[in-house]
Enzyme design. Structure first.
Site, PDB file in Angstrom:
ATOM      1  NE  ARG A  65      -4.383  -1.212   0.091  1.00  0.00           N
ATOM      2  CZ  ARG A  65      -4.410  -2.424  -0.554  1.00  0.00           C
ATOM      3  NH1 ARG A  65      -3.443  -2.789  -1.134  1.00  0.00           N
ATOM      4  NH2 ARG A  65      -5.421  -2.991  -0.412  1.00  0.00           N
TER       5      ARG A  65
ATOM      6  CD  GLU B 206      -2.872   2.899  -5.578  1.00  0.00           C
ATOM      7  OE1 GLU B 206      -3.688   2.390  -5.735  1.00  0.00           O
ATOM      8  OE2 GLU B 206      -1.964   2.374  -5.139  1.00  0.00           O
TER       9      GLU B 206
ATOM     10  CG  HIS C  93      -2.993  -1.230  -6.882  1.00  0.00           C
ATOM     11  ND1 HIS C  93      -3.627  -0.522  -5.676  1.00  0.00           N
ATOM     12  CD2 HIS C  93      -3.019  -2.440  -6.385  1.00  0.00           C
ATOM     13  CE1 HIS C  93      -3.594  -1.513  -4.871  1.00  0.00           C
ATOM     14  NE2 HIS C  93      -3.649  -2.697  -5.253  1.00  0.00           N
TER      15      HIS C  93
HETATM   16  C1  8YV Z   1      -6.776  -5.987  -5.184  1.00  0.00           C
HETATM   17  C2  8YV Z   1      -5.283  -5.117  -3.426  1.00  0.00           C
HETATM   18  O1  8YV Z   1      -6.255  -7.186  -5.484  1.00  0.00           O
HETATM   19  O2  8YV Z   1      -6.038  -7.461  -3.003  1.00  0.00           O
HETATM   20  C3  8YV Z   1      -5.665  -6.079  -2.685  1.00  0.00           C
HETATM   21  O3  8YV Z   1      -5.523  -5.853  -1.293  1.00  0.00           O
HETATM   22  O4  8YV Z   1      -4.270  -4.408  -3.268  1.00  0.00           O
HETATM   23  C4  8YV Z   1      -5.834  -5.146  -4.692  1.00  0.00           C
HETATM   24  O5  8YV Z   1      -4.753  -5.234  -5.512  1.00  0.00           O
HETATM   25  C5  8YV Z   1      -7.270  -5.346  -6.396  1.00  0.00           C
HETATM   26  O6  8YV Z   1      -8.101  -3.963  -6.358  1.00  0.00           O
HETATM   27  C6  8YV Z   1      -8.463  -6.325  -6.917  1.00  0.00           C
HETATM   28  O7  8YV Z   1      -9.669  -6.054  -6.511  1.00  0.00           O
END
Ligand code: 8YV
Length: 320
Positions: free
Chosen positions: A239, A268, A286
């Site tokens: 993150r 983001e 991301h």
């Molecule tokens: C989600 C993410 O995978 O899984 C997570 O916590 O950081 C994201 O990459 C993506 O938003 C798919 O929902």
């Protein structure tokens, strides 16, 4: 029997939406637009369940306004920092996530970030695309070799463990800092450091895999960056809030940090323009879990959690 009403907040893979439509009275988001908090509240007040991504933020204020009908937030993500879990629990709303199924995909992106950063791949790609590759010599574009170096993992959860395994494949020695030491069968010979500082001192490459919590906000900052070995490489697929981006720009500009590979940012979508202006940063939007197989699996995992809940069983991935 009446099907539970489910709001799927973002456009998901077709096979996932087809399964959802079979078992639920679904409201889809075919335009895949981002709903404002007010729109999210309005939608969620009319349904029994919502299936959001990390892009939908369920703050305490949003949760307080949701009304009595919503019973479960089944996240399409492993991270849950976009949901105020204490507020959801107090409101009697079950919260689930999708662990495990995205670990391999995210670990692949961590390795991509590491290699593109350490071996100056982003710089080389940009040079050729700009028509500026007009010289070569043995001293040209020399980078940092990762083989034989020390790979530091901050947060040795599922994604951290799989990423550590991939790093071993590059002949790297794995070190980690975690709230608790792992049992031998998970540690697999990695070196445990019971302090963040201890890990930083030995991380030629530092890869972030800890959750985004108020305690971890800005954990990578001017002080901690200065504890890394000279010309280390930072990788972040967790993150953006974990990193003080101004401090990162500073360390990358002076060369104290050799390079960074980043898939997540404080802002983001959009990222950070100061970071984007630097040659020694590799940037991704991301996409850690963005593979066909993983996004299918995440959607099915979220639906499995919903199916369990509405069948009166405990969802397998309950986090609140
Ligand atoms: C989600 C993410 O995978 O899984 C997570 O916590 O950081 C994201 O990459 C993506 O938003 C798919 O929902």
């Amino acid at each position: 029997m009446t099907k539970p009403k489910l709001f799927i907040a973002r456009k998901l893979r077709d096979v996932v939406e087809a399964r959802a439509a079979r078992d639920y009275a679904v409201i889809l988001n075919p335009e895949d637009r981002l709903f404002s908090p007010a729109e999210l509240i309005a939608m969620c007040r009319e349904v029994d369940a919502v299936l959001p991504c990390h892009s939908e933020r369920f703050s305490a204020d949003v949760i307080a306004a949701l009304g009595p009908r919503l019973k479960i937030i089944a996240n399409h993500s492993v991270g849950t920092d976009h949901v105020d879990l204490a507020a959801a629990k107090a409101a009697g709303i079950v919260v689930t996530n999708t662990p495990d199924v995205l670990s391999d995909a995210t670990a692949e992106i961590a390795m991509l970030c590491m290699l593109r950063a350490a071996r100056r791949g982003a710089e080389g790609d940009a040079m050729i695309r700009a028509g500026k590759w007009d010289f070569w010599s043995p001293a040209f574009m020399v980078g940092r070799q990762v083989t034989g170096k020390r790979f530091g993992v901050l947060g040795m959860g599922r994604v951290g463990q799989v990423t550590a395994e991939r790093a071993r494949g590059f002949g790297m020695e794995v070190h980690y800092h975690n709230r608790r030491r792992l049992p031998d069968h998970l540690e697999k010979g990695a070196v445990f450091h019971d302090t963040l500082e201890g890990l930083l001192a030995v991380s030629d490459v530092l890869s972030l895999h800890c959750p985004s919590t108020p305690q971890n906000a800005g954990i990578i900052n001017a002080r901690t960056l200065a504890l890394l070995p000279e010309r280390a490489v930072l990788v972040n697929t967790a993150r953006g809030g974990l990193v003080d981006e101004a401090a990162l720009v500073g360390a990358l500009t002076t060369g104290r940090l050799f390079a960074a590979g980043l898939d997540v940012f404080q802002t983001e979508p959009g990222g950070n323009t100061a970071l984007a202006a630097l040659p020694n940063v590799f940037l991704l939007p991301h996409i850690g879990s963005a593979t066909e197989e993983t996004r299918d699996a995440m959607g099915f995992r979220a639906l499995d959690n919903l199916d369990a809940f509405f069948a009166g069983r405990e969802p397998g991935d309950r986090v609140a």
